[in-house]
Every structure is written in structure tokens, then in C-alpha cells.
Design an enzyme around this catalytic site. Structure first.
Site, PDB file in Angstrom:
ATOM      1  N   GLN A 102      28.322  84.061  25.934  1.00 19.15           N
ATOM      2  CA  GLN A 102      29.359  83.124  24.795  1.00 19.15           C
ATOM      3  C   GLN A 102      28.758  83.266  23.782  1.00 19.15           C
ATOM      4  OE1 GLN A 102      29.608  78.985  26.696  1.00 19.15           O
ATOM      5  NE2 GLN A 102      28.411  79.860  27.297  1.00 19.15           N
ATOM      6  N   ASN A 103      27.090  84.254  23.858  1.00 20.92           N
ATOM      7  CA  ASN A 103      26.668  83.964  22.211  1.00 20.92           C
ATOM      8  C   ASN A 103      27.320  85.410  21.443  1.00 20.92           C
ATOM      9  OD1 ASN A 103      25.076  82.438  23.531  1.00 20.92           O
ATOM     10  ND2 ASN A 103      23.133  83.540  23.956  1.00 20.92           N
ATOM     11  N   ASP A 105      25.447  86.170  19.099  1.00 29.40           N
ATOM     12  CA  ASP A 105      23.885  86.904  18.104  1.00 29.40           C
ATOM     13  C   ASP A 105      23.806  87.887  17.874  1.00 29.40           C
ATOM     14  OD1 ASP A 105      21.491  84.497  20.141  1.00 29.40           O
ATOM     15  OD2 ASP A 105      22.272  87.033  20.315  1.00 29.40           O
ATOM     16  N   HIS A 120      32.589  85.529  23.253  1.00 28.81           N
ATOM     17  CA  HIS A 120      33.124  84.694  22.098  1.00 28.81           C
ATOM     18  C   HIS A 120      33.140  85.807  20.810  1.00 28.81           C
ATOM     19  CE1 HIS A 120      32.437  81.497  24.082  1.00 28.81           C
ATOM     20  NE2 HIS A 120      32.807  81.512  24.302  1.00 28.81           N
ATOM     21  N   CYS A 152      42.799  96.869   2.424  1.00 31.18           N
ATOM     22  CA  CYS A 152      44.317  96.477   1.559  1.00 31.18           C
ATOM     23  C   CYS A 152      43.770  95.040   1.042  1.00 31.18           C
ATOM     24  CB  CYS A 152      45.188  95.572   2.863  1.00 31.18           C
ATOM     25  SG  CYS A 152      44.198  94.501   4.012  1.00 31.18           S
ATOM     26  N   GLY A 189      20.638  79.464  30.050  1.00 33.22           N
ATOM     27  CA  GLY A 189      21.265  78.530  28.584  1.00 33.22           C
ATOM     28  C   GLY A 189      22.267  78.393  28.094  1.00 33.22           C
ATOM     29  N   THR A 190      23.097  77.684  28.954  1.00 34.89           N
ATOM     30  CA  THR A 190      24.339  76.918  28.667  1.00 34.89           C
ATOM     31  C   THR A 190      24.509  75.111  29.001  1.00 34.89           C
ATOM     32  OG1 THR A 190      26.454  77.851  28.548  1.00 34.89           O
ATOM     33  CG2 THR A 190      25.315  77.775  29.996  1.00 34.89           C
ATOM     34  N   PRO A 216      16.160  73.867  30.730  1.00 31.47           N
ATOM     35  CA  PRO A 216      15.360  73.245  30.765  1.00 31.47           C
ATOM     36  C   PRO A 216      16.124  71.391  31.172  1.00 31.47           C
ATOM     37  CG  PRO A 216      15.179  74.587  28.831  1.00 31.47           C
ATOM     38  CD  PRO A 216      16.400  74.920  29.415  1.00 31.47           C
ATOM     39  N   ALA A 233      14.014  79.964  29.715  1.00 30.71           N
ATOM     40  CA  ALA A 233      14.434  80.996  29.581  1.00 30.71           C
ATOM     41  C   ALA A 233      13.459  81.905  29.757  1.00 30.71           C
ATOM     42  CB  ALA A 233      15.884  80.688  29.198  1.00 30.71           C
TER      43      ALA A 233
HETATM   44  C1  BV8 Z   1      40.714  78.564  24.872  1.00 29.43           C
HETATM   45  C2  BV8 Z   1      32.380  80.725  18.603  1.00 29.43           C
HETATM   46  C3  BV8 Z   1      42.871  79.098  24.975  1.00 29.43           C
HETATM   47  C4  BV8 Z   1      31.904  79.948  17.112  1.00 29.43           C
HETATM   48  C5  BV8 Z   1      32.594  79.254  20.294  1.00 29.43           C
HETATM   49  C6  BV8 Z   1      40.111  73.577  29.797  1.00 29.43           C
HETATM   50  C7  BV8 Z   1      38.630  72.231  29.967  1.00 29.43           C
HETATM   51  C8  BV8 Z   1      38.380  72.048  28.083  1.00 29.43           C
HETATM   52  C9  BV8 Z   1      38.253  72.701  27.508  1.00 29.43           C
HETATM   53  C10 BV8 Z   1      39.289  73.313  26.980  1.00 29.43           C
HETATM   54  C11 BV8 Z   1      39.598  73.792  28.333  1.00 29.43           C
HETATM   55  N1  BV8 Z   1      40.394  75.403  27.245  1.00 29.43           N
HETATM   56  C12 BV8 Z   1      40.768  74.837  26.904  1.00 29.43           C
HETATM   57  C13 BV8 Z   1      39.590  74.220  26.026  1.00 29.43           C
HETATM   58  C14 BV8 Z   1      39.521  73.677  24.749  1.00 29.43           C
HETATM   59  C15 BV8 Z   1      37.711  74.589  23.874  1.00 29.43           C
HETATM   60  C16 BV8 Z   1      36.269  73.329  24.965  1.00 29.43           C
HETATM   61  O1  BV8 Z   1      36.219  73.871  25.448  1.00 29.43           O
HETATM   62  N2  BV8 Z   1      36.008  72.386  24.569  1.00 29.43           N
HETATM   63  C17 BV8 Z   1      35.162  71.844  24.579  1.00 29.43           C
HETATM   64  C18 BV8 Z   1      34.647  71.897  23.393  1.00 29.43           C
HETATM   65  C19 BV8 Z   1      35.499  70.870  25.344  1.00 29.43           C
HETATM   66  N3  BV8 Z   1      38.080  75.921  24.574  1.00 29.43           N
HETATM   67  C20 BV8 Z   1      38.452  76.539  23.492  1.00 29.43           C
HETATM   68  O2  BV8 Z   1      38.892  76.245  22.608  1.00 29.43           O
HETATM   69  C21 BV8 Z   1      38.359  78.203  23.824  1.00 29.43           C
HETATM   70  N4  BV8 Z   1      39.290  78.940  23.588  1.00 29.43           N
HETATM   71  O3  BV8 Z   1      40.156  78.610  25.608  1.00 29.43           O
HETATM   72  O4  BV8 Z   1      41.561  79.653  24.174  1.00 29.43           O
HETATM   73  C22 BV8 Z   1      43.664  77.311  24.346  1.00 29.43           C
HETATM   74  C23 BV8 Z   1      44.040  77.092  23.270  1.00 29.43           C
HETATM   75  C24 BV8 Z   1      44.004  76.767  22.959  1.00 29.43           C
HETATM   76  C25 BV8 Z   1      44.281  74.982  23.796  1.00 29.43           C
HETATM   77  C26 BV8 Z   1      43.568  75.800  25.266  1.00 29.43           C
HETATM   78  C27 BV8 Z   1      43.539  76.493  25.172  1.00 29.43           C
HETATM   79  C28 BV8 Z   1      37.617  78.865  23.118  1.00 29.43           C
HETATM   80  C29 BV8 Z   1      36.158  78.405  22.966  1.00 29.43           C
HETATM   81  C30 BV8 Z   1      35.599  79.660  22.623  1.00 29.43           C
HETATM   82  C31 BV8 Z   1      34.830  78.469  21.065  1.00 29.43           C
HETATM   83  N5  BV8 Z   1      33.966  79.058  20.090  1.00 29.43           N
HETATM   84  N6  BV8 Z   1      32.036  79.644  19.523  1.00 29.43           N
HETATM   85  C32 BV8 Z   1      30.792  80.355  16.891  1.00 29.43           C
HETATM   86  O5  BV8 Z   1      29.377  80.524  17.998  1.00 29.43           O
HETATM   87  O6  BV8 Z   1      30.446  80.173  15.661  1.00 29.43           O
HETATM   88  S1  BV8 Z   1      31.608  78.186  21.796  1.00 29.43           S
HETATM   89  C33 BV8 Z   1      30.446  77.740  20.706  1.00 29.43           C
HETATM   90  O7  BV8 Z   1      29.544  77.077  22.345  1.00 29.43           O
HETATM   91  C34 BV8 Z   1      29.452  78.881  21.116  1.00 29.43           C
HETATM   92  O8  BV8 Z   1      30.447  80.533  21.052  1.00 29.43           O
HETATM   93  C35 BV8 Z   1      28.453  79.049  22.244  1.00 29.43           C
HETATM   94  O9  BV8 Z   1      27.978  79.913  23.051  1.00 29.43           O
HETATM   95  C36 BV8 Z   1      29.233  77.594  22.737  1.00 29.43           C
HETATM   96  C37 BV8 Z   1      28.841  77.228  24.441  1.00 29.43           C
HETATM   97  O10 BV8 Z   1      27.756  76.450  23.623  1.00 29.43           O
HETATM   98  P1  BV8 Z   1      26.173  76.973  25.307  1.00 29.43           P
HETATM   99  O11 BV8 Z   1      26.395  78.282  24.642  1.00 29.43           O
HETATM  100  O12 BV8 Z   1      26.073  76.299  25.936  1.00 29.43           O
HETATM  101  O13 BV8 Z   1      25.276  76.486  23.906  1.00 29.43           O
HETATM  102  P2  BV8 Z   1      24.676  74.869  23.823  1.00 29.43           P
HETATM  103  O14 BV8 Z   1      24.717  74.543  22.053  1.00 29.43           O
HETATM  104  O15 BV8 Z   1      26.177  73.966  24.123  1.00 29.43           O
HETATM  105  O16 BV8 Z   1      23.545  74.424  25.090  1.00 29.43           O
HETATM  106  C38 BV8 Z   1      22.677  75.236  25.091  1.00 29.43           C
HETATM  107  C39 BV8 Z   1      22.202  75.046  26.715  1.00 29.43           C
HETATM  108  O17 BV8 Z   1      21.048  75.538  26.354  1.00 29.43           O
HETATM  109  C40 BV8 Z   1      21.732  73.474  27.035  1.00 29.43           C
HETATM  110  O18 BV8 Z   1      22.390  73.333  27.859  1.00 29.43           O
HETATM  111  C41 BV8 Z   1      20.007  73.149  26.400  1.00 29.43           C
HETATM  112  O19 BV8 Z   1      19.937  72.366  27.229  1.00 29.43           O
HETATM  113  C42 BV8 Z   1      19.983  74.781  27.014  1.00 29.43           C
HETATM  114  N7  BV8 Z   1      18.665  75.033  26.109  1.00 29.43           N
HETATM  115  C43 BV8 Z   1      18.066  75.294  24.974  1.00 29.43           C
HETATM  116  N8  BV8 Z   1      16.549  75.934  24.909  1.00 29.43           N
HETATM  117  C44 BV8 Z   1      16.571  76.654  26.326  1.00 29.43           C
HETATM  118  C45 BV8 Z   1      17.828  76.240  26.695  1.00 29.43           C
HETATM  119  N9  BV8 Z   1      17.919  77.097  28.169  1.00 29.43           N
HETATM  120  C46 BV8 Z   1      17.025  77.993  28.364  1.00 29.43           C
HETATM  121  N10 BV8 Z   1      15.867  78.517  27.761  1.00 29.43           N
HETATM  122  C47 BV8 Z   1      16.037  77.480  26.790  1.00 29.43           C
HETATM  123  N11 BV8 Z   1      14.672  77.863  25.825  1.00 29.43           N
END
Ligand code: BV8
Length: 244
Positions: A102-103, A105, A120, A152, A189-190, A216, A233
Site C-alpha cells: 500500500q506504500n 515510498d 496506491h 502540454c 505493518g498495516t 506492534p 517488522a
Molecule cells: C476505492 C494514498 C473504489 C495517499 C491512500 C470499503 C469499505 C470501507 C471503505 C471503503 C471501501 N471501499 C472504498 C472505501 C473508501 C476508502 C477507504 O478504505 N477508507 C478507509 C479510511 C475507511 N478507500 C478508497 O477510497 C480507495 N478507493 O476503493 O475506490 C471506490 C471509490 C469511491 C467510493 C467507494 C469505492 C482508495 C484507497 C487508497 C487511498 N490512498 N494513500 C498517499 O499515500 O499519499 S491510503 C493510505 O492508507 C496510504 O496509502 C496507506 O498505505 C494506507 C493504509 O494505511 P497503512 O499502510 O495501514 O498505514 P497506517 O498508518 O494506517 O498503519 C500503520 C500500521 O503499522 C499500524 O497498524 C501500526 O501499528 C503499524 N506499525 C507501526 N510501526 C511498525 C508497524 N508495523 C510493523 N513494524 C513497525 N515498526
């Protein structure tokens, strides 16, 4: 963490021929890339809707690009950590290995992962808002904000999937197919709340795959995991590798 879980995870992975991995921002946390929803999370300072959405870009492309320019500058100084490197190593020894991230980076390809699906998009790619052409752009900082298409002159946007935008359906199709046919899905890590990525481990579990989670903290996926390893991780993946 239970000392038995590392050997158990290693044993599951060692026996598997087809492994799919799903990563999120957490795998890059130890590289210094802020996560989205953690305590130091990116979204904490900004609301996702304010910046990562087509409406925000239409309203204020300069603000959105200032945020991405800041993130690009930060990520440019980050290197893959032992978590990324372990996954790149495993791709070479596991017969059928695919990494779905999903990253945005770019740290997985930098670590050497090749069979990669960037659900993404990628922060080092831009797209002409007019022609749709995708270009590499690694300028840090950007030469102009907002950047314009050299062809363009139209606005360039990040080649990243924003909230409310469809993902590339070919990429999603490959990710769903990999999830439905793998023997093991490793989820690293998601927070498992963004869809459709968050559905992939559920497809894998429904198809009979073993689910291993590394985080974690517990997530909505934890109840579906066969093994849930509590920790970072960058430490846990090398520990599993030692037992491989
Ligand atoms: C879509 C780009 C069709 C920006 C991003 C179905 C059900 C519910 C909601 C929806 C659904 N379908 C669509 C939706 C809406 C929406 C959605 O899911 N909303 C959520 C918030 C409820 N989805 C969309 O809009 C998607 N489009 O489905 O199109 C559609 C269209 C219209 C209407 C309906 C459907 C598009 C999704 C993509 C959005 N873009 N990013 C950018 O990055 O600049 S999402 C963003 O969140 C990032 O890309 C990121 O990758 C992603 C997920 O987050 P995580 O990677 O999980 O990161 P997070 O910080 O949340 O968690 C980190 C985790 O790591 C934590 O658990 C933490 O404990 C852990 N951690 C911390 N340190 C460590 C660790 N783990 C291991 N080691 C460590 N050291």
C-alpha cells in the site's frame, strides 16, 4: 511476545511454495517514514480528506503538492530497513513470491523486490492531469509547485491513488488472484482499515491460506490471523529469517 511464535511462523513459511505479502506504512516506520495513523502519523497533522483526494487537488493543487514535496524530501533521506531487505531476500528463495504494498515510498524496489504490486502508486511518479502520461520525477525539492507537464503545460499530479479514487483494476486483479491462490499471506505493518487492500488477507483466509500478521499492535485482521507477532517488522522479519 511468545517465543514459540517466531519458529511457528518460520515453519509455516518454510513449507510454503506460494507466498503473498501485504505491507503497509508500518514496514517503513523503522526507515524513518512516518505512518499514517500512528501517534506520529501523517494524518494527525492533516486530515486525509484535506490532502489525499481529487477534490483537495482540484481546490488547492499548490497545498497538496507542498505536502507531497515535503514527504518526498523526507523519503529521499530514508533507506530500506532489515524488514524490506528480508522480504527482498525471501523473494529469491520462495518459489512463488509476490509483494503487494500500500506504500508509495518506493523502499521495496530499492531493497531489491521485483515481483511487486504498488496498489496506491508511487510518490516518485507524476501524471499529466490532461494527457494521463506517467513520468518519473525525483526532483527534491520540486523545481516548481505545482509542477507542470513538459509536453502540454497542464498540471502534473502525484501518480498516487487518492481516497475516493479507483485503483488500477489490472493491479487489483493481480492482487486478488495472488491472495486467492497463495498458501500463506504475510501481513506486515498495516492498520488493515483501508479498502480494497484490507480485504486481500480476508480473501486469502477464505481460500484456506495461513495468515501471519506482524504489527506492534492488534488490528481488525488479528482475529483472522493464524499467527500474530507483536513487534516491529525490522526486528521480527530477520528473527524469522534466522529460523528459515
Ligand atoms: C476505492 C494514498 C473504489 C495517499 C491512500 C470499503 C469499505 C470501507 C471503505 C471503503 C471501501 N471501499 C472504498 C472505501 C473508501 C476508502 C477507504 O478504505 N477508507 C478507509 C479510511 C475507511 N478507500 C478508497 O477510497 C480507495 N478507493 O476503493 O475506490 C471506490 C471509490 C469511491 C467510493 C467507494 C469505492 C482508495 C484507497 C487508497 C487511498 N490512498 N494513500 C498517499 O499515500 O499519499 S491510503 C493510505 O492508507 C496510504 O496509502 C496507506 O498505505 C494506507 C493504509 O494505511 P497503512 O499502510 O495501514 O498505514 P497506517 O498508518 O494506517 O498503519 C500503520 C500500521 O503499522 C499500524 O497498524 C501500526 O501499528 C503499524 N506499525 C507501526 N510501526 C511498525 C508497524 N508495523 C510493523 N513494524 C513497525 N515498526
Amino acid at each position: 511476545m511468545d517465543g514459540e511464535l517466531i519458529p511457528k511462523a518460520a515453519d509455516i513459511l518454510r513449507k510454503a511454495k506460494r507466498v503473498a505479502v501485504l505491507t503497509g506504512a508500518g514496514i517503513s516506520a523503522e526507515s524513518g517514514v512516518p505512518t499514517f495513523r500512528g501517534k506520529d502519523g501523517l494524518w494527525r497533522q492533516f486530515r486525509a480528506e484535506d490532502l489525499a483526494s481529487p477534490e483537495a487537488f482540484a481546490r488547492d493543487p499548490k497545498l497538496v503538492w507542498e505536502w507531497y514535496d515535503w514527504r518526498r524530501g523526507l523519503i529521499a533521506g530514508c533507506a530500506p530497513n532489515p524488514g524490506h531487505n528480508t522480504l527482498a531476500k525471501w523473494e529469491k528463495v520462495i518459489p512463488d513470491f509476490i509483494l503487494i504494498t500500500q506504500n508509495v515510498d518506493g523502499l521495496h524496489p530499492l531493497a531489491g523486490t521485483t515481483n511487486l504490486l504498488e496498489l496506491h502508486g508511487n510518490i516518485w511518479k507524476v501524471r499529466c492531469a490532461n494527457e494521463g502520461t506517467v513520468l518519473d520525477n525525483r526532483d527534491v525539492p520540486l523545481r516548481e509547485i505545482p509542477p507542470r507537464c513538459p509536453d502540454c503545460g497542464a498540471l502534473l499530479r502525484p501518480h498516487i491513488v487518492w481516497f475516493g479514487e479507483m485503483l488500477d483494476q489490472a493491479v487489483v486483479g493481480r492482487a486478488v488472484a495472488a491472495s486467492a491462490t497463495c498458501e500463506v499471506m504475510l501481513v506486515v505493518g498495516t492498520s488493515a482499515i483501508v479498502h480494497p487492500a484490507a480485504s486481500l488477507p480476508l480473501y486469502a483466509a477464505e481460500a484456506g491460506a495461513a495468515i501471519i500478521e506482524i504489527n506492534p499492535y492488534p488490528t481488525p485482521l488479528t482475529p483472522h490471523a493464524d499467527v500474530s507477532l507483536r513487534g516491529p517488522a525490522g526486528e521480527i522479519l530477520p528473527l524469522i529469517d534466522r529460523e528459515f
